[in-house]
Design a protein around this motif. Structure first.
Motif, PDB file in Angstrom:
ATOM      1  N   HIS A  77       0.810  -1.218   0.000  1.00  8.98           N
ATOM      2  CA  HIS A  77       0.000   0.000   0.000  1.00  8.98           C
ATOM      3  C   HIS A  77       0.846   1.273   0.000  1.00  8.98           C
ATOM      4  CE1 HIS A  77      -3.006  -3.049   1.077  1.00  8.98           C
ATOM      5  NE2 HIS A  77      -3.782  -2.276   0.355  1.00  8.98           N
ATOM      6  N   SER A  78       2.044   1.207   0.544  1.00  5.79           N
ATOM      7  CA  SER A  78       2.935   2.355   0.382  1.00  5.79           C
ATOM      8  C   SER A  78       3.352   2.467  -1.083  1.00  5.79           C
ATOM      9  CB  SER A  78       4.155   2.242   1.300  1.00  5.79           C
ATOM     10  OG  SER A  78       4.896   1.079   1.029  1.00  5.79           O
ATOM     11  N   ALA A  79       3.541   1.315  -1.750  1.00  2.08           N
ATOM     12  CA  ALA A  79       3.843   1.321  -3.183  1.00  2.08           C
ATOM     13  C   ALA A  79       2.680   1.919  -3.966  1.00  2.08           C
ATOM     14  CB  ALA A  79       4.139  -0.095  -3.663  1.00  2.08           C
ATOM     15  N   MET A  80       1.467   1.577  -3.584  1.00  2.00           N
ATOM     16  CA  MET A  80       0.289   2.130  -4.250  1.00  2.00           C
ATOM     17  C   MET A  80       0.257   3.650  -4.140  1.00  2.00           C
ATOM     18  SD  MET A  80      -3.740   1.681  -3.225  1.00  2.00           S
ATOM     19  CE  MET A  80      -3.511   2.785  -1.808  1.00  2.00           C
ATOM     20  N   ILE A  81       0.500   4.153  -2.939  1.00  2.00           N
ATOM     21  CA  ILE A  81       0.463   5.599  -2.714  1.00  2.00           C
ATOM     22  C   ILE A  81       1.544   6.295  -3.528  1.00  2.00           C
ATOM     23  CG2 ILE A  81       0.809   7.404  -0.972  1.00  2.00           C
ATOM     24  CD1 ILE A  81      -0.510   5.495   1.062  1.00  2.00           C
ATOM     25  N   ASN A  82       2.751   5.726  -3.530  1.00  2.00           N
ATOM     26  CA  ASN A  82       3.841   6.320  -4.296  1.00  2.00           C
ATOM     27  C   ASN A  82       3.595   6.240  -5.800  1.00  2.00           C
ATOM     28  OD1 ASN A  82       6.163   7.303  -2.532  1.00  2.00           O
ATOM     29  ND2 ASN A  82       5.802   5.296  -1.638  1.00  2.00           N
ATOM     30  N   LEU A  83       3.073   5.115  -6.271  1.00  2.00           N
ATOM     31  CA  LEU A  83       2.785   4.965  -7.692  1.00  2.00           C
ATOM     32  C   LEU A  83       1.703   5.942  -8.129  1.00  2.00           C
ATOM     33  CD1 LEU A  83       3.096   3.575 -10.405  1.00  2.00           C
ATOM     34  CD2 LEU A  83       1.536   1.777  -9.603  1.00  2.00           C
ATOM     35  N   ALA A  84       0.677   6.093  -7.305  1.00  2.00           N
ATOM     36  CA  ALA A  84      -0.388   7.050  -7.621  1.00  2.00           C
ATOM     37  C   ALA A  84       0.182   8.453  -7.768  1.00  2.00           C
ATOM     38  CB  ALA A  84      -1.455   7.016  -6.542  1.00  2.00           C
ATOM     39  N   SER A  85       1.079   8.816  -6.876  1.00  2.00           N
ATOM     40  CA  SER A  85       1.708  10.137  -6.928  1.00  2.00           C
ATOM     41  C   SER A  85       2.529  10.311  -8.198  1.00  2.00           C
ATOM     42  CB  SER A  85       2.588  10.334  -5.691  1.00  2.00           C
ATOM     43  OG  SER A  85       3.273  11.564  -5.751  1.00  2.00           O
ATOM     44  N   GLU A  86       3.296   9.281  -8.574  1.00  2.00           N
ATOM     45  CA  GLU A  86       4.123   9.361  -9.775  1.00  2.00           C
ATOM     46  C   GLU A  86       3.258   9.469 -11.033  1.00  2.00           C
ATOM     47  OE1 GLU A  86       7.500   9.602 -10.102  1.00  2.00           O
ATOM     48  OE2 GLU A  86       7.395   9.913  -7.929  1.00  2.00           O
ATOM     49  N   LEU A  87       2.157   8.745 -11.078  1.00  2.00           N
ATOM     50  CA  LEU A  87       1.259   8.820 -12.229  1.00  2.00           C
ATOM     51  C   LEU A  87       0.631  10.207 -12.351  1.00  2.00           C
ATOM     52  CD1 LEU A  87      -0.480   5.335 -11.952  1.00  2.00           C
ATOM     53  CD2 LEU A  87       1.045   6.089 -13.791  1.00  2.00           C
ATOM     54  N   ALA A  88       0.323  10.808 -11.190  1.00  2.00           N
ATOM     55  CA  ALA A  88      -0.248  12.161 -11.200  1.00  2.00           C
ATOM     56  C   ALA A  88       0.751  13.173 -11.754  1.00  2.00           C
ATOM     57  CB  ALA A  88      -0.679  12.550  -9.791  1.00  2.00           C
ATOM     58  N   LYS A  89       2.049  12.944 -11.515  1.00  2.00           N
ATOM     59  CA  LYS A  89       3.081  13.835 -12.057  1.00  2.00           C
ATOM     60  C   LYS A  89       3.100  13.802 -13.582  1.00  2.00           C
ATOM     61  CE  LYS A  89       6.316  13.478  -8.146  1.00  2.00           C
ATOM     62  NZ  LYS A  89       7.661  12.970  -7.737  1.00  2.00           N
ATOM     63  N   SER A  90       2.594  12.711 -14.163  1.00  2.00           N
ATOM     64  CA  SER A  90       2.560  12.565 -15.622  1.00  2.00           C
ATOM     65  C   SER A  90       1.245  13.067 -16.203  1.00  2.00           C
ATOM     66  CB  SER A  90       2.779  11.101 -16.008  1.00  2.00           C
ATOM     67  OG  SER A  90       4.040  10.653 -15.542  1.00  2.00           O
ATOM     68  N   ASN A  91       0.553  13.881 -15.426  1.00  2.00           N
ATOM     69  CA  ASN A  91      -0.683  14.555 -15.867  1.00  2.00           C
ATOM     70  C   ASN A  91      -1.871  13.620 -16.065  1.00  2.00           C
ATOM     71  OD1 ASN A  91       0.537  17.167 -15.938  1.00  2.00           O
ATOM     72  ND2 ASN A  91       1.444  16.673 -17.937  1.00  2.00           N
ATOM     73  N   HIS A  92      -1.830  12.460 -15.396  1.00  2.00           N
ATOM     74  CA  HIS A  92      -3.022  11.616 -15.367  1.00  2.00           C
ATOM     75  C   HIS A  92      -3.925  12.085 -14.226  1.00  2.00           C
ATOM     76  CE1 HIS A  92      -1.342   8.849 -18.258  1.00  2.00           C
ATOM     77  NE2 HIS A  92      -0.261   8.676 -17.513  1.00  2.00           N
ATOM     78  N   GLU A  93      -5.226  11.867 -14.381  1.00  2.00           N
ATOM     79  CA  GLU A  93      -6.158  12.094 -13.273  1.00  2.00           C
ATOM     80  C   GLU A  93      -6.149  10.823 -12.421  1.00  2.00           C
ATOM     81  OE1 GLU A  93     -10.047  14.298 -13.807  1.00  2.00           O
ATOM     82  OE2 GLU A  93      -9.668  13.615 -15.861  1.00  2.00           O
ATOM     83  N   VAL A  94      -5.689  10.951 -11.192  1.00  2.00           N
ATOM     84  CA  VAL A  94      -5.512   9.756 -10.365  1.00  2.00           C
ATOM     85  C   VAL A  94      -6.364   9.853  -9.102  1.00  2.00           C
ATOM     86  CG1 VAL A  94      -3.855   8.240  -9.231  1.00  2.00           C
ATOM     87  CG2 VAL A  94      -3.148   9.557 -11.241  1.00  2.00           C
ATOM     88  N   PHE A  95      -7.062   8.764  -8.808  1.00  2.00           N
ATOM     89  CA  PHE A  95      -7.927   8.685  -7.636  1.00  2.00           C
ATOM     90  C   PHE A  95      -7.568   7.429  -6.846  1.00  2.00           C
ATOM     91  CE2 PHE A  95     -10.010  10.863 -11.042  1.00  2.00           C
ATOM     92  CZ  PHE A  95     -10.684  11.920 -10.454  1.00  2.00           C
TER      93      PHE A  95
END
Length: 238
Positions: free
Chosen positions: A27-45
């Protein structure tokens, strides 16, 4: 793209909590991955048990997990990633692609024929998602054998690290030591055996170090029974 992560674990989990409390590896990986995807201009929830901490963290919007059904009806989700939550697939949440990200070893099912529960899990994995993601070939082989999952339905994506956490660290020389063993999972996953065998390891490598980062708190477990298990195991660390 609009990307949604969904986890149904009971412990409180939000983008805020990772900086203040221990969080398990998946789940820490999930949180970090979500953050990285958001940096690439994806809408992340991220839909999780973020009770009292709904909001936007690192450009990721965190919402209570029970809101995803309505969200999926009102939004076109490009990718839905169910994190360690096979049962979430039975809700038939609408998405263009659905991925099941596994973290368990499923050891309770290793030596048995497919039980009713295992058969149900097998159905979820094969029918209700487009791809099952595992973190190693070993885990992939276990999933294939235990739940009769076709090999082409599984994708192995290995665990990794966030290199930013290790940049310019004041203890950089210690971190890079070749003779430093690090235990970083819950106490009941073999720590008692490691402590039993460590004297033998030290005989072979006299200057070896063992560093333990372990607690049931990563799962949000703070009740007395878990504390007693920790005490019993940790008393052997002296």
């Amino acid at each position: 793209m609009k990307i949604a992560f969904l986890t149904t674990i009971s412990r409180k989990l939000s983008g805020k909590i990772i900086d203040s409390e221990p969080v398990g590896g998946t789940h820490s990986a999930m949180i970090n991955l979500a953050s990285e995807l958001a940096k690439s201009n994806h809408e992340v929830f991220v839909f999780s048990n973020c009770l009292g901490e709904e909001g936007i963290y690192s450009n990721v919007k965190y919402l209570m997990s029970n809101k995803i059904i309505r969200f999926s009806k009102e939004n076109d989700i490009d990718i839905l990633i169910c994190v360690a939550s096979e049962s979430a697939l039975k809700a038939n949440i609408k998405a263009k692609k659905t991925i099941l990200w596994l973290h368990n070893d499923y050891s309770p099912y290793w030596n048995h024929e497919l039980s009713d529960i295992a058969s149900q899990i097998s159905e979820y994995m094969t029918v209700k998602c487009d791809k099952v993601v595992t973190v190693s070939k070993w885990q992939s082989d276990i999933v294939k054998k235990t739940f009769l999952i076709p090999e082409n339905h599984i994708k192995i994506i290995a665990n990794g690290i966030n290199s930013e956490l290790f940049e310019d660290h004041e203890h950089e020389k210690i971190i890079r030591s070749e003779k430093r063993l690090i235990y970083t999972t819950s106490p009941d996953r073999g720590l008692d055996l490691l402590l039993k065998f460590f004297p033998e390891i030290r005989e072979k490598v006299p200057d070896v170090e063992l560093h333990i980062y372990s607690s049931f708190k990563t799962w949000g477990k703070n009740d007395s029974s878990y504390i007693e298990i920790e005490k019993e195991i940790f008393k052997n660390t002296d």
